[in-house]
Enzyme design. Structure first.
Site, PDB file in Angstrom:
ATOM      1  N   GLU A  86       7.021 -14.242  14.873  1.00 11.44           N
ATOM      2  CA  GLU A  86       7.419 -13.178  13.949  1.00 11.44           C
ATOM      3  C   GLU A  86       8.890 -13.378  13.604  1.00 11.44           C
ATOM      4  O   GLU A  86       9.659 -13.907  14.425  1.00 11.44           O
ATOM      5  CB  GLU A  86       7.203 -11.802  14.583  1.00 11.44           C
ATOM      6  CG  GLU A  86       7.600 -10.607  13.722  1.00 11.44           C
ATOM      7  CD  GLU A  86       6.867 -10.571  12.389  1.00 11.44           C
ATOM      8  OE1 GLU A  86       7.550 -10.415  11.363  1.00 11.44           O
ATOM      9  OE2 GLU A  86       5.624 -10.696  12.379  1.00 11.44           O
ATOM     10  N   ASP A 100      -2.081 -12.549  10.756  1.00 15.42           N
ATOM     11  CA  ASP A 100      -2.183 -11.241  10.104  1.00 15.42           C
ATOM     12  C   ASP A 100      -0.965 -11.076   9.207  1.00 15.42           C
ATOM     13  O   ASP A 100      -0.035 -10.334   9.530  1.00 15.42           O
ATOM     14  CB  ASP A 100      -2.260 -10.136  11.165  1.00 15.42           C
ATOM     15  CG  ASP A 100      -2.397  -8.749  10.550  1.00 15.42           C
ATOM     16  OD1 ASP A 100      -2.795  -8.652   9.373  1.00 15.42           O
ATOM     17  OD2 ASP A 100      -2.095  -7.759  11.246  1.00 15.42           O
ATOM     18  N   ASN A 123       0.414  -5.892  17.545  1.00 19.24           N
ATOM     19  CA  ASN A 123      -0.870  -5.202  17.439  1.00 19.24           C
ATOM     20  C   ASN A 123      -2.015  -6.006  18.060  1.00 19.24           C
ATOM     21  O   ASN A 123      -2.855  -5.465  18.776  1.00 19.24           O
ATOM     22  CB  ASN A 123      -1.176  -4.915  15.962  1.00 19.24           C
ATOM     23  CG  ASN A 123      -2.400  -4.048  15.780  1.00 19.24           C
ATOM     24  OD1 ASN A 123      -2.623  -3.102  16.525  1.00 19.24           O
ATOM     25  ND2 ASN A 123      -3.206  -4.359  14.777  1.00 19.24           N
ATOM     26  N   CYS A 129      -5.028  -7.479   4.383  1.00 18.15           N
ATOM     27  CA  CYS A 129      -5.134  -6.128   3.813  1.00 18.15           C
ATOM     28  C   CYS A 129      -5.244  -6.164   2.298  1.00 18.15           C
ATOM     29  O   CYS A 129      -5.245  -5.115   1.656  1.00 18.15           O
ATOM     30  CB  CYS A 129      -3.940  -5.274   4.237  1.00 18.15           C
ATOM     31  SG  CYS A 129      -2.348  -5.885   3.625  1.00 18.15           S
ATOM     32  N   CYS A 149      -2.753  14.513  -7.457  1.00 20.68           N
ATOM     33  CA  CYS A 149      -2.079  13.779  -6.383  1.00 20.68           C
ATOM     34  C   CYS A 149      -2.530  12.326  -6.350  1.00 20.68           C
ATOM     35  O   CYS A 149      -3.722  12.029  -6.441  1.00 20.68           O
ATOM     36  CB  CYS A 149      -2.371  14.452  -5.049  1.00 20.68           C
ATOM     37  SG  CYS A 149      -1.572  13.649  -3.644  1.00 20.68           S
ATOM     38  N   GLN A 159      -0.277  -0.031  11.912  1.00 21.90           N
ATOM     39  CA  GLN A 159      -1.455   0.496  11.249  1.00 21.90           C
ATOM     40  C   GLN A 159      -1.490   2.020  11.385  1.00 21.90           C
ATOM     41  O   GLN A 159      -1.277   2.565  12.464  1.00 21.90           O
ATOM     42  CB  GLN A 159      -2.721  -0.117  11.835  1.00 21.90           C
ATOM     43  CG  GLN A 159      -2.905  -1.593  11.534  1.00 21.90           C
ATOM     44  CD  GLN A 159      -3.285  -1.862  10.079  1.00 21.90           C
ATOM     45  OE1 GLN A 159      -3.363  -0.949   9.259  1.00 21.90           O
ATOM     46  NE2 GLN A 159      -3.515  -3.127   9.763  1.00 21.90           N
ATOM     47  N   CYS A 182      -2.629  17.831   3.342  1.00 24.19           N
ATOM     48  CA  CYS A 182      -3.080  16.472   3.075  1.00 24.19           C
ATOM     49  C   CYS A 182      -4.174  16.152   4.075  1.00 24.19           C
ATOM     50  O   CYS A 182      -3.920  16.073   5.277  1.00 24.19           O
ATOM     51  CB  CYS A 182      -1.953  15.443   3.172  1.00 24.19           C
ATOM     52  SG  CYS A 182      -2.551  13.748   2.918  1.00 24.19           S
TER      53      CYS A 182
END
Length: 468
Positions: A349, A399, A333, A425, A110, A300, A191
């Protein structure tokens, strides 16, 4: 070419790394300290090897709990990625008399996680090194030049995901991941990254799609522990009245599924039921407030670690009493927690459902104004405002998505900000943008890594930038 080598470290891409002579070799399913037999293509330079057998386990190798994890029948490694003596029979295998009863034939290989066999402390250390090395190599900032804060671990190393994306395997009627570096399905039975309730929803939705006559290419599922219900996103060829009726039948068959977003390829989404969920901003803390989410809008996945990420970013920013510019605010967020501490927030945004959710969440906040548009262009526009009505900010928080915020350095310089916090990230694009900021007159003051995705190589980084 077959060779034996010792795994020395975990690579930023998730594989173990060792050396066969002068060659660097990356090997999946291995852990630091493992002594492994590996197949490597002949030639010179860096190579990617495949694990043939495990001679001896390293000190940070641990049993993997998932039946799908690992390369399958590899001598020295059990079906769950656990080390065993190299001459031991595979699980369920018989002796000289032939095979005994075997365990169920679970799909292996996997690609959903990479480090389920690695002790969590070793994972965190590897992620700290990844961030530090990206800044050294790409940003050209030495580790001693900034406050390198210890990585913040996830509150739960397993069962932490509140959302995930799957492929729909029509042949088995199941939701699947793909095998590592392949499009071959892994027909999931479990999972261990998913919240137990999301895992149960996954197990129910796969067969129910077939019974409802739906064949989506991809499926995203999300679970709200705050509300005790889930929602789905289905990527479909087209949305017709018949498809919509089938989606409504799916919701009836799976009571835990409150709504679905039907996404036609190349078209606008269609909502069925109630797919907007609410999450507690801090799990278990009702006073922290709630945030709207939808399975087709970025959010997230690790709600517990996200609360720590938000806290780390705001602690570095110190926005109390300031007018703050927030770029790439997404579904809000950081916006809500920022509004609770800042004097005023300008949140930027691009127009879309994420901005709609953020506006709905903070409709009652008198100190937040949303701006729809490109983050870089609006930042430059704010910087170039003149006259008594010109907006001036005491801090900024950004972000951006994985591709980063290319070009942000000059914009921040024009804004003349005393403090900027950058949340990323992706260590590579993060380091690239930090370098651009340093080259335009900023200094990297502090870096805080945060582990949002245990059992994988992914890591978030939060940086504080101040004028040099």
């Amino acid at each position: 070419m077959r060779t034996e080598l010792t795994i020395e470290d975990l690579a930023p891409g998730g594989e173990g790394v060792g050396h066969a002579g002068a060659r660097t070799v990356f090997v999946p399913w291995t852990a630091p300290g493992d002594r492994a037999v590996v197949d490597v293509q002949a030639g010179d330079g860096t190579a990617h090897g495949s694990l043939v057998s495990l001679r001896a386990p390293g000190p940070v190798r641990v049993p993997a709990p998932c039946v799908h994890f690992g390369p399958g029948e590899v001598p020295g490694v059990s079906a769950r990625g656990q080390a065993r003596p190299d001459d031991a029979a595979p699980e369920g295998a018989g002796g000289p008399g032939g095979p005994a009863s075997r365990p169920p034939p679970y799909d292996a290989g996997c690609g959903g996680c990479e480090w389920l066999h690695v002790d969590y402390a070793a994972q965190l250390a590897a992620k700290e090194r990844t961030v530090r090395e990206a800044l050294r190599r790409i940003a050209r900032v030495d580790p001693g030049a900034y406050d390198a804060r210890p990585i913040v671990g996830s509150p739960a190393p397993l069962r932490y995901r509140a959302r995930a994306k799957f492929h729909h395997d029509r042949a088995s009627g199941r939701l699947v991941y793909f095998r590592r570096r392949s499009h071959a399905p892994v027909r999931l039975r479990e999972c261990h990254l998913l919240d137990e309730r999301l895992d149960a929803l996954r197990e129910a939705v796969g067969p129910a799609l077939g019974r409802a006559g739906l064949a989506p290419r991809e499926v995203a599922l999300e679970w709200s522990g705050h509300e005790g219900r889930g929602a789905a996103w289905l990527l479909l060829p087209a949305i017709t009245p018949a498809v919509r009726a089938r989606a409504e039948a799916l919701l009836c068959e799976v009571p835990a599924l409150a709504g679905a977003v039907l996404q036609p390829e190349g078209g606008a989404p269609v909502l069925v039921g109630s797919p907007v969920l609410r999450h507690a901003r801090v799990p278990g803390d009702a006073a922290s407030g709630v945030q709207r989410s939808r399975p087709d809008v970025f959010q997230q996945a690790n709600r517990g670690a996200n609360a720590l990420l938000v806290r780390a970013a705001l602690d570095l920013l110190a926005p109390d009493g300031l007018d703050v510019l927030e770029l790439h605010c997404g579904a809000g967020n950081f916006t809500g927690p920022l509004a609770a501490r800042a004097r005023w927030v300008a949140a930027v945004e691009v127009q879309g459902p994420a901005l709609e959710l953020a506006r709905a969440d903070l409709a009652g906040a008198g100190n937040v104004r949303f701006f729809a548009g490109d983050a870089l262009k609006l930042a430059l526009a704010f910087a170039r405002e003149g006259g008594p009505s010109a907006r001036r900010f005491g801090a900024a928080l950004l972000d951006p998505p994985r591709e980063g915020a290319k070009g942000i350095g000059p914009a921040l310089r024009e804004l003349g900000l005393p403090r900027t916090v950058y949340v990323s990230c992706d260590p590579a694009t993060f380091a690239r943008d930090v370098r651009a900021c340093v080259e335009t007159g900023f200094r990297l003051e502090a870096v805080q890594p945060v582990d949002m995705f245990p059992q994988t190589h992914h890591v978030e980084a939060v940086a504080l930038l101040v004028p040099a």
